[in-house]
Design a protein around this motif. Structure first.
Motif, PDB file in Angstrom:
ATOM      1  N   ALA B   3      72.401  71.375  78.587  1.00 13.57           N
ATOM      2  CA  ALA B   3      73.142  72.103  77.554  1.00 13.57           C
ATOM      3  C   ALA B   3      72.588  73.509  77.380  1.00 13.57           C
ATOM      4  CB  ALA B   3      73.076  71.339  76.248  1.00 13.57           C
ATOM      5  N   TYR B 188      75.605  73.939  68.401  1.00 16.75           N
ATOM      6  CA  TYR B 188      76.213  72.971  69.325  1.00 16.75           C
ATOM      7  C   TYR B 188      75.265  72.639  70.469  1.00 16.75           C
ATOM      8  CZ  TYR B 188      80.858  72.767  67.310  1.00 16.75           C
ATOM      9  OH  TYR B 188      81.905  72.513  66.495  1.00 16.75           O
ATOM     10  N   SER B 192      73.572  68.937  71.211  1.00 17.09           N
ATOM     11  CA  SER B 192      73.805  68.175  72.446  1.00 17.09           C
ATOM     12  C   SER B 192      72.469  67.900  73.147  1.00 17.09           C
ATOM     13  CB  SER B 192      74.786  68.895  73.359  1.00 17.09           C
ATOM     14  OG  SER B 192      74.118  69.770  74.195  1.00 17.09           O
ATOM     15  N   PRO B 210      77.255  63.735  73.907  1.00 18.08           N
ATOM     16  CA  PRO B 210      76.631  64.373  72.745  1.00 18.08           C
ATOM     17  C   PRO B 210      77.088  63.748  71.426  1.00 18.08           C
ATOM     18  CG  PRO B 210      78.352  65.765  73.625  1.00 18.08           C
ATOM     19  CD  PRO B 210      78.289  64.585  74.516  1.00 18.08           C
ATOM     20  N   GLN B 213      77.247  65.868  68.192  1.00 17.92           N
ATOM     21  CA  GLN B 213      78.271  66.914  68.032  1.00 17.92           C
ATOM     22  C   GLN B 213      79.470  66.419  67.244  1.00 17.92           C
ATOM     23  OE1 GLN B 213      79.516  69.040  71.446  1.00 17.92           O
ATOM     24  NE2 GLN B 213      77.520  69.948  71.820  1.00 17.92           N
TER      25      GLN B 213
END
Lengths: 86, 271
Positions: B3, B188, B192, B210, B213
């Motif tokens: 990520a 975000y 993740s 994830p 999220q």
């Protein structure tokens, strides 16, 4: 080596530029505190006090935003500019 | 960990290049332009739908909403600029709607046109032209003379402060929205990564999913996307109104002063 120095200096500079966030933080906190006092004294003026406070906060925020823009430039614009010249 | 590697904070992507060359650069169509066309289309369709098939006595809920919006906008402008500037209501409402809906696009994960400096620079230039127009209404001499107030030495500073008006307006709006979107991107990515680390023991594709999220970003999104966007739209409109009405007052004061001077001259000649 030069590349590493440029990247490190940009990152440190961006961090230093965000010290500008202290000023608006203190100023806005003070303004909001005063607005709370005003609302406590005259609850009927709540809407006009709130809108005036938000406007004042936005204006006081300008210096912090300038710091943020300098930080953005240092992070995303200057490294490429200088590395491209190497 | 992928990520963090995929994390990219960029400006508006260039969608395609046109063959038109301006100032030695190719004219490009960017993501922010296309997204602002979407916003313009959406606002236009919304207006069309709300004002469709209107009656003198409102029957549909649509018309009541439309009347409510128009009345609120007119009252907002009247209370901030005075009764004379009620004609500004459509302009201010359009600016506010464009700003609010452009910033709110980031909820849907699209690039919001307001986190591109060029979009807001355009609006700030429009506002600056209007301010200058209302100041010039008091006469060119009075406008130029206002730069040398209170003493002549301050002229460069006055020019800088005049130019700082649109620049600070556009940086304020851009900085707030852009910082919000940068922070949301980081949030975000962090979520993740966190779920990738914590759920590594899960079988198959679930290990990469994830979980954090889902739902968690709402708290941040509520502040950075919704509150920040609406607040900046309100502040941009508010500052526009204040600058324009104060410019109009300056212009009127200059005109009144000129008139007074002319009358005095006339009187002296008669004597």
């Amino acid at each position: 080596m030069e590349r590493a120095i440029i990247l490190a200096a940009s990152a440190v500079g961006a961090g230093l530029a965000m010290i500008a966030g202290i000023g608006p933080g203190i100023g806005e906190g003070y303004a909001v505190g005063k607005a709370c006092e005003a609302i406590g004294r005259q609850p009927e003026c709540k809407s006009s006090v709130t809108s005036t406070m938000l406007l004042g906060c936005a204006v006081a925020e300008t210096t912090g935003i300038y710091g943020f823009i300098v930080a953005l430039l240092l992070m995303f614009v200057t490294p490429n500019m200088f590395i491209g010249k190497l | 960990m992928n990520a963090i590697e995929n994390l990219n904070i960029t400006g508006a992507k260039i969608l395609f290049e046109t063959p038109i060359v301006l100032f030695g650069q190719k004219l490009v169509i960017t993501e922010s332009q296309v997204n602002s066309w979407i916003v313009i289309l959406f606002v236009a369709i919304l207006c069309k739908v709300l004002t469709h098939n209107m009656k003198i006595r409102p029957e549909s809920r649509r018309q009541i909403i439309a009347e409510f919006i128009v009345e609120k906008a007119t009252n907002f402008v009247k209370s901030n600029m005075g009764e004379r500037f009620a004609g500004f209501a459509p302009f201010i409402a359009a600016l506010m709607a464009l700003s609010a809906f452009s910033s709110l696009l980031s909820i849907f994960g699209m690039f919001s046109p307001t986190s591109d400096l060029n979009t807001i620079a355009g609006w700030a230039v429009v506002v600056f032209v209007m301010i200058t127009y209302y100041k010039l209404k008091g006469g060119l001499g009075g406008y130029l003379k206002s730069f040398t107030q209170p003493i002549f030495v301050l002229t460069p500073f006055n020019i800088i402060s005049e130019l700082a008006t649109p620049i600070s307006m556009m940086f304020r709006h851009f900085g707030n929205i852009c910082s919000g979107s940068v922070i949301m991107t980081l949030v975000y990515a962090a979520l993740s990564t966190l779920s990738a680390v914590l759920f590594r023991w899960m079988p198959g594709a679930l290990a990469q999913f994830p979980f954090f999220q889902i739902g968690v970003p709402v708290v941040f999104s509520l502040y950075f996307d919704i509150f920040g966007s609406l607040l900046q739209a309100f502040i941009f409109a508010m500052l526009t109104m204040m600058y324009i009405s104060s410019a109009a007052e300056d212009g009127e004061a200059a005109r009144a002063e000129r008139k007074l001077r002319k009358q005095n001259k006339h009187r002296k000649q008669e004597e």
